[in-house]
Design a protein around this motif. Structure first.
Motif, short mmCIF file in Angstrom:
data_model
loop_
_atom_site.label_atom_id
_atom_site.label_comp_id
_atom_site.label_asym_id
_atom_site.label_seq_id
_atom_site.Cartn_x
_atom_site.Cartn_y
_atom_site.Cartn_z
N ASP A 203 1.09 -1.18 -0.22
CA ASP A 203 -0.16 -0.01 0.04
C ASP A 203 0.93 1.39 -0.28
N ARG A 204 2.17 0.99 0.97
CA ARG A 204 2.71 2.04 0.52
C ARG A 204 4.26 1.56 0.22
N ILE A 205 5.30 2.49 -0.07
CA ILE A 205 6.87 2.26 -0.08
C ILE A 205 7.48 3.10 0.76
N ILE A 206 8.10 2.50 1.60
CA ILE A 206 8.76 3.48 2.21
C ILE A 206 10.71 3.37 1.95
N ILE A 207 11.11 3.57 1.34
CA ILE A 207 12.91 3.92 0.59
C ILE A 207 13.56 4.53 1.34
N LEU A 208 14.87 3.52 2.10
CA LEU A 208 15.21 3.83 3.03
C LEU A 208 16.77 3.74 2.36
N ASN A 209 17.93 5.00 2.56
CA ASN A 209 18.62 4.88 2.26
C ASN A 209 20.33 5.63 2.59
N GLY A 211 20.37 5.67 5.88
CA GLY A 211 20.13 5.80 7.12
C GLY A 211 18.82 7.17 7.33
N ARG A 212 18.46 7.47 6.09
CA ARG A 212 16.85 8.44 6.00
C ARG A 212 16.36 7.99 5.03
N VAL A 213 15.34 8.28 4.86
CA VAL A 213 14.53 7.50 4.09
C VAL A 213 14.24 9.17 3.10
N VAL A 214 14.62 8.64 1.79
CA VAL A 214 14.18 9.22 0.53
C VAL A 214 12.66 8.99 0.13
N ALA A 215 12.09 8.25 0.60
CA ALA A 215 10.63 8.16 -0.89
C ALA A 215 10.41 7.56 0.83
N ASP A 216 8.26 7.72 0.49
CA ASP A 216 7.43 7.60 0.94
C ASP A 216 5.92 7.64 0.64
N GLY A 217 5.53 6.19 0.40
CA GLY A 217 4.20 6.43 -0.12
C GLY A 217 3.70 5.45 -1.24
N HIS A 218 2.38 5.85 -1.71
CA HIS A 218 1.96 5.13 -2.94
C HIS A 218 3.22 4.91 -3.93
N PHE A 219 3.11 3.93 -4.85
CA PHE A 219 4.17 3.91 -6.31
C PHE A 219 2.69 5.05 -7.12
N ASP A 220 1.74 4.54 -6.69
CA ASP A 220 1.72 5.49 -8.13
C ASP A 220 1.99 7.26 -7.44
N GLU A 221 2.43 7.27 -6.21
CA GLU A 221 2.86 9.32 -6.00
C GLU A 221 3.72 8.85 -6.41
N LEU A 222 4.97 8.04 -5.47
CA LEU A 222 6.44 8.00 -5.88
C LEU A 222 6.78 8.07 -7.46
N GLN A 223 6.14 7.59 -8.83
CA GLN A 223 6.34 7.85 -10.05
C GLN A 223 6.13 8.99 -10.13
N LYS A 224 5.46 10.07 -9.52
CA LYS A 224 5.27 11.60 -9.78
C LYS A 224 7.05 12.21 -9.47
N VAL A 225 7.82 11.64 -8.32
CA VAL A 225 9.18 11.74 -8.97
C VAL A 225 9.71 11.29 -9.44
N ALA A 226 10.14 9.73 -10.16
CA ALA A 226 10.42 9.64 -10.91
C ALA A 226 9.89 8.45 -11.70
N ASP A 227 9.30 8.55 -13.24
CA ASP A 227 9.21 7.40 -13.82
C ASP A 227 9.91 6.44 -14.16
N GLY A 228 8.86 5.50 -14.68
CA GLY A 228 9.35 4.07 -14.95
C GLY A 228 8.48 2.85 -13.35
N THR A 229 9.45 1.96 -13.29
CA THR A 229 9.36 0.70 -12.48
C THR A 229 10.08 0.94 -11.07
N LEU A 230 9.54 0.01 -10.29
CA LEU A 230 9.55 0.62 -9.07
C LEU A 230 11.69 0.44 -9.25
#
Length: 262
Positions: A203-209, A211-230
């Motif tokens: 439902d949500r994807i949290i990406i850690l890099n 030691g920091r959270v660099v993305a947090d949201g549904h995949f559809d929302e994250l695609q607004k930051v960067a196109d393409g696959t997860l």
């Protein structure tokens, strides 16, 4: 809706290595959270702190509406855990191991035995119920771990690479189990390097890099930051874009052509 889990500016260091650098997020009941990041990003450290196995240097963790500082160990009875690299007691049979886990959660032996056997039957390994774990394949061991994490009907699950070693049919069953758990209002904290699975299940994807959270949201929302696959999004947000170059260099070395100069 009340939060089931909240991390507030969590930091953690080991020696001079700063593993977590202000991790901050909230999780709600019934969510499947894909918690992903490169090796060493701090995913396992995060989970171990929630489980009370490690203490944060700074920040505060809330679970089931209360600060972890104010809770004893009783909250752990509401948690199911499948670590990435679990050590089973190989001298025990599957029955003995699951009875042992059930007793830790205060369950009656008859209930544990009945639930364990039925769960193993559904996953196709009931014939090995009384066999020693030392004789189990990797996939069979993984099924036992999944069963052990669910015996006590927990409210929140922490599953780290839960599909390791499973055959295609078993993977489909486990995916459906996750969907059913979500319908029951269970929360699943799911870590995996299989991006396609994370993309479809979460439902949500949290990406850690680093030691920091660099993305947090549904995949559809994250695609607004960067196109393409997860997978492409993950590579972009974690700064890894050399995979094609490194793969070509690897094959060149294998073929005895131009040695790769590291």
């Amino acid at each position: 809706m009340d939060k089931i889990l909240e991390m507030k500016e969590i930091t953690k260091s080991f020696g001079g290595n700063h593993v977590l650098k202000g991790v901050d997020f909230s999780v709600y009941p019934g969510e499947i959270i894909g918690y992903i990041g490169p090796n060493g990003a701090g995913k396992s450290t995060t989970v171990k702190m929630i489980l009370g196995l490690l203490q944060p240097d700074m920040g505060e963790i809330f679970i089931f509406g209360k600060s972890l500082k104010d809770l004893g160990d009783t909250y752990k009875a509401r948690i199911g855990y499948v670590p990435e690299n679990a050590e089973l007691y190989d001298t025990l049979s599957a029955e003995e191991y699951l009875l042992f886990v059930g007793r830790l959660y205060g369950l009656e032996e008859d209930i544990v035995r009945e639930k364990s056997l039925k769960m193993m039957q559904i996953l196709g390994i009931e014939a090995a119920f009384k066999n020693r774990l030392s004789s189990f394949s990797k996939g069979m061991r993984q099924k036992v771990l999944i069963i052990s994490s669910l015996l006590h009907n927990p409210d929140i699950l922490f599953w780290d690479e839960p599909l390791n070693g499973l055959d295609a049919n078993s993977v489909q069953i486990v995916k459906e189990i996750l969907s059913e758990l979500k319908k029951e209002g269970k929360t699943v904290f799911y870590s995996s390097h299989i991006m396609d699975t994370v993309e479809k299940l979460s439902d949500r994807i949290i990406i850690l890099n680093e030691g920091r959270v660099v993305a947090d949201g549904h995949f559809d929302e994250l695609q607004k930051v960067a196109d393409g696959t997860l997978e492409q999004l993950f590579n972009q947000l974690t700064g890894f874009n050399e995979y094609e170059e490194l793969a070509n260099a690897f094959v060149s070395v294998m073929k005895g052509e131009t040695p790769y100069d590291a």
